[in-house]
Design an enzyme around this catalytic site. Structure first.
Site, PDB file in Angstrom:
ATOM      1  N   LYS A   1       1.366  -5.282   8.548  1.00 50.80           N
ATOM      2  CA  LYS A   1       2.657  -4.850   8.001  1.00 50.80           C
ATOM      3  C   LYS A   1       3.323  -3.962   9.036  1.00 50.80           C
ATOM      4  CE  LYS A   1       4.742  -2.872   3.819  1.00 50.80           C
ATOM      5  NZ  LYS A   1       5.304  -1.564   4.194  1.00 50.80           N
TER       6      LYS A   1
ATOM      7  N   ASP B   1      13.881  -2.814  -0.401  1.00 49.95           N
ATOM      8  CA  ASP B   1      14.968  -2.895  -1.380  1.00 49.95           C
ATOM      9  C   ASP B   1      14.779  -4.007  -2.404  1.00 49.95           C
ATOM     10  OD1 ASP B   1      16.000  -0.820   0.049  1.00 49.95           O
ATOM     11  OD2 ASP B   1      17.737  -1.898   0.847  1.00 49.95           O
TER      12      ASP B   1
ATOM     13  N   ALA C   1       0.210   5.531  -0.190  1.00 44.48           N
ATOM     14  CA  ALA C   1      -0.777   6.608  -0.254  1.00 44.48           C
ATOM     15  C   ALA C   1      -0.611   7.411  -1.525  1.00 44.48           C
ATOM     16  CB  ALA C   1      -0.644   7.511   0.971  1.00 44.48           C
TER      17      ALA C   1
ATOM     18  N   ARG D   1       8.298   0.798  -3.403  1.00 47.41           N
ATOM     19  CA  ARG D   1       8.924   1.803  -4.265  1.00 47.41           C
ATOM     20  C   ARG D   1       9.501   1.223  -5.557  1.00 47.41           C
ATOM     21  NH1 ARG D   1      13.375   3.987  -0.859  1.00 47.41           N
ATOM     22  NH2 ARG D   1      13.289   1.886   0.024  1.00 47.41           N
TER      23      ARG D   1
ATOM     24  N   PRO E   1       0.836  -1.201   0.000  1.00 42.06           N
ATOM     25  CA  PRO E   1       0.000   0.000   0.000  1.00 42.06           C
ATOM     26  C   PRO E   1       0.870   1.250   0.000  1.00 42.06           C
ATOM     27  CG  PRO E   1      -0.611  -1.518   1.778  1.00 42.06           C
ATOM     28  CD  PRO E   1       0.695  -1.982   1.248  1.00 42.06           C
TER      29      PRO E   1
ATOM     30  N   CYS F   1       4.094   2.896   9.112  1.00 39.34           N
ATOM     31  CA  CYS F   1       4.287   4.262   8.653  1.00 39.34           C
ATOM     32  C   CYS F   1       5.294   4.999   9.534  1.00 39.34           C
ATOM     33  CB  CYS F   1       2.957   5.008   8.664  1.00 39.34           C
ATOM     34  SG  CYS F   1       3.110   6.680   8.022  1.00 39.34           S
TER      35      CYS F   1
ATOM     36  N   GLN G   1      -6.011  -2.000   3.188  1.00 42.29           N
ATOM     37  CA  GLN G   1      -5.159  -1.785   4.360  1.00 42.29           C
ATOM     38  C   GLN G   1      -5.790  -0.732   5.250  1.00 42.29           C
ATOM     39  OE1 GLN G   1      -1.340   0.436   4.815  1.00 42.29           O
ATOM     40  NE2 GLN G   1      -0.464  -1.593   5.196  1.00 42.29           N
TER      41      GLN G   1
END
Length: 376
Positions: free
Chosen positions: A146, A210, A21, A233, A19, A106, A75
């Site tokens: 998570k 990563d 945002a 990412r 997830p 977060c 989520q």
């Protein structure tokens, strides 16, 4: 080919979209799912429990799923056990999703300063209460979580949190191998994922952090023994990474190397899908702007065209700018792969006053701790 079991749902191959945002809305999930051939699990943007229970208009749009999305995964982010339970019950009773994931990862200061996100697992009893209410009210839907390693290297929480999760009926755990203090800087500690897997053999453990390529994903599984991988990412501006991941787990080295023309077609489709989802082409193209630099990473594109795409507000403007690009460029040999998105670390985690005094205190947090921000 390995697979992941999330309650009644078989995820094959064991690949999950993290997830994010403002990123993993229905249009982006559609793109990733198309490239994967419908394989994998694609999680929604983070939804705050209070906003869901109060039926906030924006939040209700975010829980929209395309008819082809199966299983549907939401989520939730919450700091209040009562609201977490209400949100889980609402999802179950109204059939809003097939799977609930809980966010304790977060690292954003405006969240941790209120005790939420990656700060929350330090308060072991509060974590237990939230997990208990979520599972009890989910109506049999699988509930996963998570998290990060902890607040910093002196206050690691992931092993205690993992044990609490098992005891409270959590179906699977995803671990981002960084602390909140690291934010997105440095290198993810994959050895922590291996330790968590050894610590909670009863349930699946997924690794996060990563994974920039399909080869990284296979290496994480080999090195940690984790049951699946979570990609965040690494897929920014590269939804085709999910096709690579499927190929890798199926034993095929068939990795995408799209040309500039192929990338431009994906960019346009992404913007078009956003416009359809938002009900307004201009809003969709404007929202797409944040993705431009990620898609163009490594390609030779003039600064004027880059700036134009970053301020465009219609598909026609985008088409005109694409016509001015060298669309015959092959996938760059250097610069297009590797890290993308946020990479900065932080020296200090902002926490509520006295937060670290007692890890067992079942702190009660303010309602504004439920901020609409990154899933971590």
């Amino acid at each position: 080919m390995t697979q992941l079991q999330i309650g009644p749902h078989t995820v094959r191959p064991p690949v999950v979209l993290a997830p994010m945002a403002g990123i993993t809305n229905a249009p982006f999930r559609t793109l990733c799912r198309e490239f994967s051939g419908g394989k994998g699990l694609f999680v929604s943007e983070m939804i705050t429990t209070r906003a869901l229970v109060e039926r906030n208009e924006k939040t209700m749009q975010l829980v929209h799923f395309d008819a082809s999305e199966k299983p549907r995964s939401i989520q939730l982010y919450g700091v209040d056990p009562v609201y977490t339970g209400k949100a889980a019950r609402m999802i179950a009773e109204e059939g809003l999703a097939d799977h609930i994931d809980l966010n304790f990862g977060c690292p954003v200061p405006k969240v941790t300063r209120k005790g939420g996100g990656s700060a929350l697992p330090y308060k072991r009893n509060l974590l237990r209460s939230i997990l208990r209410e979520a599972v009890a009210n989910a109506g049999g839907l699988p509930v996963t979580m998570k998290m990060r390693k902890g607040i910093n290297d002196d206050h690691l929480t992931y092993l205690d949190a993992g044990r609490i999760a098992v005891e409270e009926g959590i179906t699977a755990i995803a671990l981002h191998g960084r602390t909140a203090a690291q934010h997105y800087g440095g290198t993810a500690d994959w050895s922590a994922i291996a330790r968590l897997k050894e610590h909670v053999p009863e349930i699946p453990v997924l690794g996060n952090g990563d994974i920039w390529s399909a080869d990284d994903a296979l290496r994480m599984v080999r090195e940690t023994g984790c049951d699946g991988i979570v990609v965040g990412r690494g897929c920014l501006g590269r939804p085709w990474l999910f096709g690579d991941l499927v190929a890798a787990f199926e034993g095929r080295a068939e990795y995408a190397k799209p040309s500039m023309k192929e990338v431009a077609l994906v960019m346009r489709r992404h913007a078009e899908l956003l416009g359809e989802w938002m009900g307004d082409e201009a809003r969709g193209v404007t929202d797409f702007r944040k993705h431009v630099a990620w898609y163009l990473k490594g390609f030779s594109v003039g600064s004027e065209v880059r700036r134009g795409l970053a301020v465009s507000s219609s598909l026609a403007e985008m088409d005109d700018l694409f016509d001015r690009m060298d669309l015959d460029q092959p996938w760059p040999e250097h610069g297009a792969d590797g890290p993308r998105g946020r990479t900065a670390g932080r020296d200090k985690v902002v926490l509520p006053e006295g937060w670290l005094d007692d890890p067992w205190e079942c702190a009660r947090l303010e309602a504004d701790a439920e901020a609409d921000t990154s899933g971590g």
